[in-house]
Scaffold this active site. Structure first.
Site, PDB file in Angstrom:
ATOM      1  N   ARG A   1       0.807  -1.240   0.000  1.00 46.93           N
ATOM      2  CA  ARG A   1       0.000   0.000   0.000  1.00 46.93           C
ATOM      3  C   ARG A   1       0.833   1.280   0.000  1.00 46.93           C
ATOM      4  O   ARG A   1       0.342   2.357   0.333  1.00 46.93           O
ATOM      5  CB  ARG A   1      -0.988   0.028   1.164  1.00 46.93           C
ATOM      6  CG  ARG A   1      -1.946  -1.146   1.143  1.00 46.93           C
ATOM      7  CD  ARG A   1      -3.149  -0.899   2.006  1.00 46.93           C
ATOM      8  NE  ARG A   1      -4.008  -2.057   1.995  1.00 46.93           N
ATOM      9  CZ  ARG A   1      -3.912  -3.070   2.850  1.00 46.93           C
ATOM     10  NH1 ARG A   1      -2.981  -3.052   3.801  1.00 46.93           N
ATOM     11  NH2 ARG A   1      -4.718  -4.096   2.767  1.00 46.93           N
TER      12      ARG A   1
ATOM     13  N   LYS B   1       3.318  11.369 -11.465  1.00 49.21           N
ATOM     14  CA  LYS B   1       2.499  10.494 -12.312  1.00 49.21           C
ATOM     15  C   LYS B   1       3.240   9.186 -12.495  1.00 49.21           C
ATOM     16  O   LYS B   1       4.400   9.178 -12.950  1.00 49.21           O
ATOM     17  CB  LYS B   1       2.264  11.131 -13.685  1.00 49.21           C
ATOM     18  CG  LYS B   1       1.123  12.113 -13.710  1.00 49.21           C
ATOM     19  CD  LYS B   1       0.799  12.500 -15.154  1.00 49.21           C
ATOM     20  CE  LYS B   1      -0.319  13.509 -15.211  1.00 49.21           C
ATOM     21  NZ  LYS B   1      -0.561  13.981 -16.593  1.00 49.21           N
TER      22      LYS B   1
ATOM     23  N   GLU C   1      10.443  18.281 -24.557  1.00 47.60           N
ATOM     24  CA  GLU C   1       9.689  18.646 -23.352  1.00 47.60           C
ATOM     25  C   GLU C   1      10.165  19.996 -22.811  1.00 47.60           C
ATOM     26  O   GLU C   1       9.387  20.751 -22.236  1.00 47.60           O
ATOM     27  CB  GLU C   1       9.805  17.557 -22.273  1.00 47.60           C
ATOM     28  CG  GLU C   1       9.341  16.153 -22.709  1.00 47.60           C
ATOM     29  CD  GLU C   1       7.813  15.978 -22.771  1.00 47.60           C
ATOM     30  OE1 GLU C   1       7.080  16.953 -22.535  1.00 47.60           O
ATOM     31  OE2 GLU C   1       7.369  14.849 -23.068  1.00 47.60           O
TER      32      GLU C   1
ATOM     33  N   LYS D   1       7.516  22.977 -14.019  1.00 43.41           N
ATOM     34  CA  LYS D   1       6.666  21.806 -13.758  1.00 43.41           C
ATOM     35  C   LYS D   1       6.225  21.780 -12.290  1.00 43.41           C
ATOM     36  O   LYS D   1       5.070  21.504 -11.981  1.00 43.41           O
ATOM     37  CB  LYS D   1       7.378  20.511 -14.139  1.00 43.41           C
ATOM     38  CG  LYS D   1       6.497  19.317 -13.838  1.00 43.41           C
ATOM     39  CD  LYS D   1       6.575  18.180 -14.799  1.00 43.41           C
ATOM     40  CE  LYS D   1       5.508  17.153 -14.471  1.00 43.41           C
ATOM     41  NZ  LYS D   1       5.679  15.904 -15.170  1.00 43.41           N
TER      42      LYS D   1
ATOM     43  N   GLU E   1      -4.355  16.928 -11.869  1.00 43.83           N
ATOM     44  CA  GLU E   1      -4.794  17.283 -13.227  1.00 43.83           C
ATOM     45  C   GLU E   1      -6.302  17.491 -13.348  1.00 43.83           C
ATOM     46  O   GLU E   1      -6.986  16.820 -14.116  1.00 43.83           O
ATOM     47  CB  GLU E   1      -4.314  16.246 -14.251  1.00 43.83           C
ATOM     48  CG  GLU E   1      -4.359  16.806 -15.660  1.00 43.83           C
ATOM     49  CD  GLU E   1      -3.627  15.955 -16.690  1.00 43.83           C
ATOM     50  OE1 GLU E   1      -2.484  15.543 -16.430  1.00 43.83           O
ATOM     51  OE2 GLU E   1      -4.207  15.728 -17.740  1.00 43.83           O
TER      52      GLU E   1
ATOM     53  N   ARG F   1      -2.798  21.527 -14.957  1.00 43.22           N
ATOM     54  CA  ARG F   1      -1.788  20.511 -15.285  1.00 43.22           C
ATOM     55  C   ARG F   1      -1.992  19.928 -16.682  1.00 43.22           C
ATOM     56  O   ARG F   1      -1.039  19.461 -17.308  1.00 43.22           O
ATOM     57  CB  ARG F   1      -1.799  19.389 -14.225  1.00 43.22           C
ATOM     58  CG  ARG F   1      -0.658  18.397 -14.434  1.00 43.22           C
ATOM     59  CD  ARG F   1      -0.393  17.519 -13.244  1.00 43.22           C
ATOM     60  NE  ARG F   1       0.723  16.623 -13.537  1.00 43.22           N
ATOM     61  CZ  ARG F   1       1.341  15.863 -12.668  1.00 43.22           C
ATOM     62  NH1 ARG F   1       0.967  15.885 -11.405  1.00 43.22           N
ATOM     63  NH2 ARG F   1       2.351  15.090 -13.027  1.00 43.22           N
TER      64      ARG F   1
ATOM     65  N   ASN G   1       0.233  18.743 -21.304  1.00 42.77           N
ATOM     66  CA  ASN G   1       0.020  17.784 -22.385  1.00 42.77           C
ATOM     67  C   ASN G   1      -0.002  18.454 -23.755  1.00 42.77           C
ATOM     68  O   ASN G   1      -0.492  17.867 -24.718  1.00 42.77           O
ATOM     69  CB  ASN G   1      -1.291  17.017 -22.158  1.00 42.77           C
ATOM     70  CG  ASN G   1      -1.153  16.081 -20.981  1.00 42.77           C
ATOM     71  OD1 ASN G   1      -0.173  15.341 -20.895  1.00 42.77           O
ATOM     72  ND2 ASN G   1      -2.089  16.134 -20.061  1.00 42.77           N
TER      73      ASN G   1
ATOM     74  N   HIS H   1       0.604  16.414 -26.778  1.00 40.74           N
ATOM     75  CA  HIS H   1       0.548  15.007 -26.383  1.00 40.74           C
ATOM     76  C   HIS H   1      -0.657  14.252 -26.949  1.00 40.74           C
ATOM     77  O   HIS H   1      -0.582  13.042 -27.132  1.00 40.74           O
ATOM     78  CB  HIS H   1       0.571  14.872 -24.859  1.00 40.74           C
ATOM     79  CG  HIS H   1       1.939  15.108 -24.265  1.00 40.74           C
ATOM     80  ND1 HIS H   1       2.632  16.273 -24.434  1.00 40.74           N
ATOM     81  CD2 HIS H   1       2.729  14.311 -23.497  1.00 40.74           C
ATOM     82  CE1 HIS H   1       3.800  16.194 -23.798  1.00 40.74           C
ATOM     83  NE2 HIS H   1       3.886  15.013 -23.219  1.00 40.74           N
TER      84      HIS H   1
ATOM     85  N   HIS I   1       0.596  11.140 -28.611  1.00 41.59           N
ATOM     86  CA  HIS I   1       0.256   9.786 -28.156  1.00 41.59           C
ATOM     87  C   HIS I   1      -0.363   8.975 -29.289  1.00 41.59           C
ATOM     88  O   HIS I   1      -0.112   7.778 -29.422  1.00 41.59           O
ATOM     89  CB  HIS I   1      -0.719   9.838 -26.968  1.00 41.59           C
ATOM     90  CG  HIS I   1      -0.048  10.168 -25.664  1.00 41.59           C
ATOM     91  ND1 HIS I   1      -0.728  10.545 -24.541  1.00 41.59           N
ATOM     92  CD2 HIS I   1       1.259  10.163 -25.300  1.00 41.59           C
ATOM     93  CE1 HIS I   1       0.119  10.769 -23.551  1.00 41.59           C
ATOM     94  NE2 HIS I   1       1.339  10.548 -23.994  1.00 41.59           N
TER      95      HIS I   1
ATOM     96  N   HIS J   1       9.140   9.062 -27.441  1.00 46.33           N
ATOM     97  CA  HIS J   1       8.079   9.916 -26.883  1.00 46.33           C
ATOM     98  C   HIS J   1       8.279  11.382 -27.292  1.00 46.33           C
ATOM     99  O   HIS J   1       7.353  12.031 -27.795  1.00 46.33           O
ATOM    100  CB  HIS J   1       8.082   9.764 -25.356  1.00 46.33           C
ATOM    101  CG  HIS J   1       7.029  10.564 -24.664  1.00 46.33           C
ATOM    102  ND1 HIS J   1       5.689  10.247 -24.741  1.00 46.33           N
ATOM    103  CD2 HIS J   1       7.102  11.682 -23.893  1.00 46.33           C
ATOM    104  CE1 HIS J   1       4.988  11.128 -24.041  1.00 46.33           C
ATOM    105  NE2 HIS J   1       5.821  12.003 -23.512  1.00 46.33           N
TER     106      HIS J   1
END
Ligand code: NAD
Ligand code: GLY
Length: 360
Positions: free
Chosen positions: A125, A147, A189, A231, A241, A245, A249, A252, A256, A269
């Site tokens: 956990r 993330k 980035e 960031k 997000e 946030r 992206n 992206h 993606h 990427h």
């Protein structure tokens, strides 16, 4: 060369706040590392490429200081950012009696950081976790902000958690072994931050792009620091997000789709994101938000960073189908990050027809 410490940034998230240290040679600095790992049981997660290049520095530090550690070496690549490889981390931790007080260290690029971070979030956990990013992309983006995820066949990063590290240790020296293509992927980035929130930083990148491509250590340290600061600020405002946030992206949604359409691992990427940023800028022109000249400025910088600016010539149906799994879908509408101007991004829902006219 001696160890050089450049800067320390703090991500302010109340009880979950953490420092990001930026230096050259930090993994050779036993005193520095002792501050993080004294009296801890350590699980060092890395991959088959990074292990022979950089884990020996950590291993000799652990041995010298009698720090118990378990080394877990994963197969390389985006295609291995999967539930099945994640399960092998748990297998090894359980077989070796790792307990809840252990600290898990992610030594590698974004794939290792995302996957090891998710392992730390789930193991018993949740156990402590330290990011030691070794690609430019992971140093300026993925190691910061919490993330964590693995991919699913039906979509990238679809299974994961928000789980902040206790610390991020950025050793610029690790980039010395990074191939140019991977390095340039990280520049995408950095350019993204200038585009979305900081015109002055965009102009600074334009001025310094050749030094960045040539990996000048001081210029690189400045770019990493500024990227992490931007960031960190965005994550502090919107950790999970629900708003700002999403601007991270930029490029992206299209990126993606390109990554997924070409098959994980066939396009880097940052390369996909670079193309995606050109597409999103073109869309911004179509929406009457920025001028053609500004769009060319963005495309030119991406090209100077050694990144592709032409996206695959696929039918629009293929793009829309690939984008239908995007995480920025609300009420069946995709929200796109577009530019109001360079240095100011916004999130807009855009009709498919407008997207097609602009891009396909
Ligand atoms: P990566 O982790 O696959 O690393 C790229 C390649 O470089 C790999 O082959 C790796 O083994 C190798 N490598 C790593 N460090 C090296 C070094 N110092 N010397 C030589 N080779 C080295 O890819 P990446 O570009 O670092 O990260 C991409 C991943 O990050 C994607 O999965 C993406 O989804 C994720 N990501 C996550 C976030 C986030 O916020 N969590 C943000 C951006 C990207
Ligand atoms: N790289 C996107 C984010 O961290 O939100």
């Amino acid at each position: 060369m001696g160890v050089k410490f450049f800067s320390k940034i703090k991500v302010e998230l109340g009880a979950r706040s953490y420092p990001i240290s930026i230096g050259n040679g930090l993994l050779r600095d036993d005193n520095y590392l002792l501050g993080s790992f004294r009296n801890r049981q350590v699980v060092l997660v890395t991959n088959e490429i990074v292990e022979p290049l950089h884990s020996n520095k950590m291993a000799s530090f652990f041995k010298k200081n009698n720090i118990e550690y378990l080394l877990i070496v994963l197969p390389d690549g985006e295609k291995n950012k999967s539930l099945s490889v994640l399960a092998t981390i748990f297998d090894q931790m359980l077989k070796n009696g790792i307990n809840r007080d252990a600290v898990l260290v992610a030594l590698g690029g974004g794939v290792i950081g995302d996957m090891a971070g998710f392992a730390a979030a789930c193991f018993q956990r949740g156990i402590d976790f330290v990011q030691i990013p070794t690609t430019l992309l992971s140093q300026v983006d993925s190691s910061v902000g919490g993330k964590t995820a693995v991919n699913h066949n039906l979509g990238k990063n679809m299974i994961g958690a928000f789980y902040q590290p206790k610390e991020v240790i950025i050793d610029i020296e690790t980039l010395e072994t990074l191939p140019d293509r991977e390095f340039n992927s990280g520049l995408a980035e950095i350019i993204k931050y200038g585009c979305i929130v900081d015109l002055d930083f965009f102009i600074w990148i334009e001025k310094n792009i050749h030094k960045l491509v040539n990996r000048s250590c001081n210029v690189l340290a400045e770019a990493i620091k500024k990227s992490c600061e931007i960031k960190a600020k965005i994550v502090e405002l919107d950790e999970k997000e629900n708003g700002k946030r999403a601007l991270l992206n930029f490029g992206h949604t299209f990126g993606h789709a390109i990554e997924n359409g070409l098959g994980y691992g066939n396009c880097l990427h940052g390369e996909a994101v670079g193309c995606g940023m050109v597409m999103a800028s073109k869309l911004s022109v179509q929406l009457g938000l920025i001028s053609e000249k500004d769009q060319e400025r963005v495309a030119n910088l991406i090209s100077l960073a050694g990144l592709p600016t032409k996206w695959p010539d696929w039918p629009k149906e293929k793009y829309f189908s690939l984008m239908s799994n995007d995480k920025k879908i609300k009420n069946k509408t995709i929200y796109y990050v577009v530019l109001g101007e360079i240095g100011e991004a916004k999130l807009l829902s855009v009709k498919d027809k407008v997207i097609s006219e602009a891009l396909f």
